[in-house]
Design a protein around this motif. Structure first.
Motif, PDB file in Angstrom:
ATOM      1  N   SER A  86       0.813  -1.221   0.000  1.00  0.00           N
ATOM      2  CA  SER A  86       0.000   0.000   0.000  1.00  0.00           C
ATOM      3  C   SER A  86       0.845   1.269   0.000  1.00  0.00           C
ATOM      4  CB  SER A  86      -0.940   0.012   1.217  1.00  0.00           C
ATOM      5  OG  SER A  86      -0.198  -0.068   2.424  1.00  0.00           O
ATOM      6  N   GLU A  87       1.983   1.251   0.691  1.00  0.00           N
ATOM      7  CA  GLU A  87       2.831   2.435   0.745  1.00  0.00           C
ATOM      8  C   GLU A  87       3.710   2.573  -0.490  1.00  0.00           C
ATOM      9  OE1 GLU A  87       2.681   4.862   3.041  1.00  0.00           O
ATOM     10  OE2 GLU A  87       0.941   3.749   3.752  1.00  0.00           O
ATOM     11  N   MET A  88       3.870   1.504  -1.251  1.00  0.00           N
ATOM     12  CA  MET A  88       4.667   1.562  -2.475  1.00  0.00           C
ATOM     13  C   MET A  88       3.828   1.908  -3.697  1.00  0.00           C
ATOM     14  SD  MET A  88       7.193  -1.717  -1.985  1.00  0.00           S
ATOM     15  CE  MET A  88       5.922  -2.837  -1.400  1.00  0.00           C
ATOM     16  N   SER A  89       2.550   1.646  -3.603  1.00  0.00           N
ATOM     17  CA  SER A  89       1.655   1.886  -4.730  1.00  0.00           C
ATOM     18  C   SER A  89       1.465   3.375  -4.979  1.00  0.00           C
ATOM     19  CB  SER A  89       0.299   1.236  -4.440  1.00  0.00           C
ATOM     20  OG  SER A  89      -0.663   1.628  -5.396  1.00  0.00           O
ATOM     21  N   THR A  90       1.182   3.720  -6.236  1.00  0.00           N
ATOM     22  CA  THR A  90       0.906   5.116  -6.600  1.00  0.00           C
ATOM     23  C   THR A  90      -0.541   5.508  -6.330  1.00  0.00           C
ATOM     24  OG1 THR A  90       0.491   4.395  -8.868  1.00  0.00           O
ATOM     25  CG2 THR A  90       2.693   5.243  -8.362  1.00  0.00           C
ATOM     26  N   MET A  91      -1.381   4.578  -5.860  1.00  0.00           N
ATOM     27  CA  MET A  91      -2.806   4.868  -5.716  1.00  0.00           C
ATOM     28  C   MET A  91      -3.072   5.998  -4.723  1.00  0.00           C
ATOM     29  SD  MET A  91      -6.002   2.352  -4.738  1.00  0.00           S
ATOM     30  CE  MET A  91      -5.622   2.271  -2.992  1.00  0.00           C
ATOM     31  N   LYS A  92      -2.516   5.898  -3.526  1.00  0.00           N
ATOM     32  CA  LYS A  92      -2.796   6.900  -2.493  1.00  0.00           C
ATOM     33  C   LYS A  92      -2.326   8.295  -2.890  1.00  0.00           C
ATOM     34  CE  LYS A  92      -2.181   7.786   2.470  1.00  0.00           C
ATOM     35  NZ  LYS A  92      -1.602   7.245   3.732  1.00  0.00           N
ATOM     36  N   PRO A  93      -1.082   8.483  -3.369  1.00  0.00           N
ATOM     37  CA  PRO A  93      -0.694   9.834  -3.795  1.00  0.00           C
ATOM     38  C   PRO A  93      -1.476  10.323  -5.004  1.00  0.00           C
ATOM     39  CG  PRO A  93       1.048   8.251  -4.291  1.00  0.00           C
ATOM     40  CD  PRO A  93       0.060   7.557  -3.418  1.00  0.00           C
ATOM     41  N   ALA A  94      -1.868   9.420  -5.900  1.00  0.00           N
ATOM     42  CA  ALA A  94      -2.661   9.822  -7.062  1.00  0.00           C
ATOM     43  C   ALA A  94      -4.026  10.342  -6.645  1.00  0.00           C
ATOM     44  CB  ALA A  94      -2.816   8.655  -8.032  1.00  0.00           C
ATOM     45  N   MET A  95      -4.576   9.809  -5.535  1.00  0.00           N
ATOM     46  CA  MET A  95      -5.874  10.249  -5.026  1.00  0.00           C
ATOM     47  C   MET A  95      -5.776  11.481  -4.132  1.00  0.00           C
ATOM     48  SD  MET A  95      -7.933   8.018  -6.320  1.00  0.00           S
ATOM     49  CE  MET A  95      -7.384   6.697  -7.412  1.00  0.00           C
ATOM     50  N   ASP A  96      -4.557  12.022  -3.984  1.00  0.00           N
ATOM     51  CA  ASP A  96      -4.326  13.185  -3.124  1.00  0.00           C
ATOM     52  C   ASP A  96      -4.664  12.887  -1.666  1.00  0.00           C
ATOM     53  OD1 ASP A  96      -3.363  14.846  -5.108  1.00  0.00           O
ATOM     54  OD2 ASP A  96      -5.352  15.555  -5.659  1.00  0.00           O
ATOM     55  N   GLY A  97      -4.409  11.654  -1.240  1.00  0.00           N
ATOM     56  CA  GLY A  97      -4.595  11.307   0.160  1.00  0.00           C
ATOM     57  C   GLY A  97      -5.830  10.467   0.423  1.00  0.00           C
ATOM     58  N   SER A  98      -5.842   9.805   1.567  1.00  0.00           N
ATOM     59  CA  SER A  98      -6.928   8.887   1.912  1.00  0.00           C
ATOM     60  C   SER A  98      -8.249   9.594   2.165  1.00  0.00           C
ATOM     61  CB  SER A  98      -6.540   8.065   3.149  1.00  0.00           C
ATOM     62  OG  SER A  98      -6.232   8.922   4.236  1.00  0.00           O
ATOM     63  N   GLU A  99      -8.220  10.898   2.432  1.00  0.00           N
ATOM     64  CA  GLU A  99      -9.466  11.622   2.686  1.00  0.00           C
ATOM     65  C   GLU A  99     -10.354  11.703   1.448  1.00  0.00           C
ATOM     66  OE1 GLU A  99      -6.189  14.647   1.782  1.00  0.00           O
ATOM     67  OE2 GLU A  99      -6.438  12.816   2.986  1.00  0.00           O
TER      68      GLU A  99
END
Length: 463
Positions: A289-302
Motif C-alpha cells: 500500500s505504501e509503495m503503490s501510486t494509488m494513495k498519492p494519485a488520489m491526493d490522500g486517503s481523505e
C-alpha cells in the motif's frame, strides 16, 4: 519507434549516462519517426521508473517534457516505491519481520521484471505493425489536449461504416499510461469491424485524480465528436476499461449523468478498482500500500470515498442514473444475451451472480469481468460492485473466469493463445451449457474472455 525495457540499474549510473544501450525486456512500443537504422537497430533510452520496476523509454523517441519536468517526474516515480518500502519496514517491529518483508519486496521486483521480459514477442509484433506505413488497419494518433500525455489513437479499416466505437481506458495504477502499450489491442478490435480509440491521460505524477477524470471525460467527448470520420457510429459507443481505468470510466459515467450528456451503449469494467478504501486495505494486507501510486494519485486517503464508484452508485444518485428508460437497447436483451452462451456468464450463474436485465432496458449495459486468479485486484471487488449495480437498477452482467491473470485481460487481445479453462476440467460432462463451439471455431486463437466480449459487443450494438 521506441521500445520500453525494464532493468534494475543504479541511479548514479543513470544520471551519469543519460542514454543507455539495452536490448532486454519489452514493456511497450511507440512509433514516432519510422526506422532510421539499417541492419542492426540500436535502442537507447532514458530512465523512467514506476512502482517497483525500472522501465526505460527507448528508441527514436522525442520526449516533449522539459528537462526539469523529466527530472521531477522520474524522481517522484522512482522514489515512491523506495520511500514506501522504507516506511513499511520501519513499521515492522521485529527484525525477522523486516527480513521477511525485504525478501517479499525482492520477489516483487523480480516478478515484475520477469513479466516484462516475457512480453518480448508481443513487443516485436507491435513493432512490425507500427513499422508498416500502409497497413489495412489504419492508425492515427491525435492530441486532445496540450499535455504530452493527452493523446488518443484511432484504429479502423478503410471500408468501415456505421461501426461500433470502442473507447479503451487503460489502467496502470493511475501512474503508468502510454498509448504505445495498446496498439495491438486496438488493431485486434478493429479487425472485427469496429472503430477503436485507445487513450492516454495524465497519470501520477503528471497529474492527480481530478486531472485524470478530466482527461477521460474530454477524450470521450472528442471520440464522440470525431469517430464518424473513421466510419464509427457515436450512438454505438462501447467503453472498455481495465483496472484503474475502470474506476475512471465509471466515475465519468456519473459525471456524464450529472451533465445530461450522452452515455455509452455498453460499459465494460475489467477487474476494476471500484472501492478505493477497500482496495487500499487489500494492498496493505499484501504489503504494497505504501509503495503503490494509488494513495498519492488520489491526493490522500481523505478522498477515497468521493472517488469510489461502489460507494457513489449505492446512493440515490446511482439509482437516478439508471432509472430513465432508453430505446437504444431493445426489450429482448435477456434473450439476445442468453443466446450468446457466454462462458463467463455460465461460471457467474453457477456461482450465484445472475444477470440483471430488465424489460425497461435502461442504458448503458454494465458488464463486469474478473477472474479468480487475479491477485492484483481480487475477484470479490468486482462481485461487490456488480451487486451495487443490481441494487441501483442497472442493466448489469457479471462475467467470471478462472486462470486469467490481471494483465491477461488486456494482453490476450494482443496475442494468440489457446488457453481455455475447459481443458482443465476433470469431468467431460460438465462442459454442457458452455459456449457454442461455432464461436470457438471462428476465433480459435482467442481466449474465452476475449471471445465473450467480441460476441457481446457485436450482438448488442446491432440490436
Amino acid at each position: 519507434m521506441s521500445l520500453s525495457f525494464t532493468l534494475a540499474c543504479h541511479r548514479k549510473y543513470v544520471r551519469r549516462h543519460n542514454r543507455i544501450c539495452v536490448v532486454l525486456g519489452f514493456q511497450q512500443v511507440g512509433f514516432r519517426y519510422g526506422l532510421r537504422a539499417r541492419g542492426l537497430v540500436i535502442l537507447t533510452g532514458r530512465i523512467r521508473s514506476e512502482f517497483v520496476s525500472f522501465p526505460f523509454e527507448l528508441g527514436f523517441h522525442k520526449d516533449r517534457r522539459t528537462k526539469r519536468q523529466r527530472r521531477v517526474g522520474d524522481v517522484q516515480m522512482s522514489n515512491q516505491a523506495i520511500r514506501g518500502a522504507a516506511r513499511t519496514i520501519r513499521a515492522i517491529p521485529s527484525t525477522t519481520g523486516k527480513l521477511r518483508f525485504l525478501s517479499y519486496f525482492a520477489k516483487l521486483v523480480l516478478a515484475t521484471n520477469v513479466f516484462y521480459l516475457s512480453q518480448v514477442g508481443v513487443g516485436l509484433r507491435s513493432l512490425c505493425y507500427l513499422a508498416q506505413p500502409k497497413h489495412r488497419i489504419r492508425r492515427e494518433e491525435i492530441s486532445y489536449g496540450a499535455h504530452h500525455k493527452q493523446k488518443l489513437s484511432f484504429f479502423s479499416k478503410a471500408e468501415t461504416s456505421d461501426a461500433p466505437v470502442v473507447l479503451f481506458v487503460p489502467g496502470g495504477a493511475w501512474g503508468s499510461v502510454s498509448l504505445s502499450q495498446y496498439v495491438l489491442l486496438g488493431k485486434s478490435l478493429a479487425e472485427h469491424g469496429m472503430v477503436v480509440a485507445t487513450i492516454s491521460y495524465r497519470g501520477y505524477p503528471d497529474g492527480d485524480i481530478d486531472d485524470m477524470l478530466d482527461d477521460v471525460h474530454n477524450s470521450t467527448e472528442y471520440v464522440l465528436a470525431n469517430c464518424n470520420k473513421y466510419g464509427g457510429n457515436p450512438k454505438k459507443l462501447v467503453v472498455f476499461a481495465h483496472s484503474a481505468g475502470a474506476q475512471l470510466a465509471f466515475m465519468d459515467l456519473l459525471r456524464r449523468h450529472r451533465a445530461s450528456k450522452q452515455q455509452p451503449l455498453i460499459i465494460i469494467g475489467s477487474c476494476g478498482v471500484y472501492d478505493i478504501a477497500d482496495h487500499y486495505d487489500y494492498e496493505a494486507w499484501r504489503g504494497v500500500s505504501e509503495m503503490s501510486t494509488m494513495k498519492p494519485a488520489m491526493d490522500g486517503s481523505e478522498n477515497f470515498s468521493r472517488l469510489s464508484p461502489a460507494r457513489l452508485f449505492s446512493g440515490k444518485e446511482g439509482v437516478d442514473l439508471f432509472e430513465k428508460p432508453s430505446t437504444r437497447i431493445t426489450p429482448d436483451l435477456q434473450k439476445a444475451i442468453s443466446s450468446l452462451k457466454l462462458t463467463g456468464q455460465t461460471w457467474a450463474n453457477r456461482s450465484g451472480f445472475l444477470a440483471s436485465l430488465a424489460d425497461r432496458s435502461p442504458a448503458p449495459l454494465c458488464v463486469i469481468t474478473t477472474s479468480g486468479r487475479d491477485a492484483t485486484v481480487p475477484w470479490h471487488t468486482s462481485a461487490q460492485f456488480f451487486n451495487v449495480l443490481k441494487a441501483a437498477g442497472a442493466q448489469s452482467l457479471f462475467l467470471l473466469y478462472d486462470g486469467v491473470e490481471h494483465a491477461d485481460f488486456v494482453l490476450d487481445w494482443m496475442r494468440s493463445t489457446n488457453r481455455d479453462m475447459r481443458k482443465r476440467l476433470f469431468v467431460p460432462g460438465s462442459l454442457a451449457g458452455f459456449e457454442d463451439e461455432s464461436f470457438s471455431a471462428a476465433w480459435p486463437d482467442k481466449a474465452e474472455h476475449v471471445r465473450d466480449l467480441l460476441k457481446l459487443i457485436l450482438c448488442i450494438t446491432e440490436l
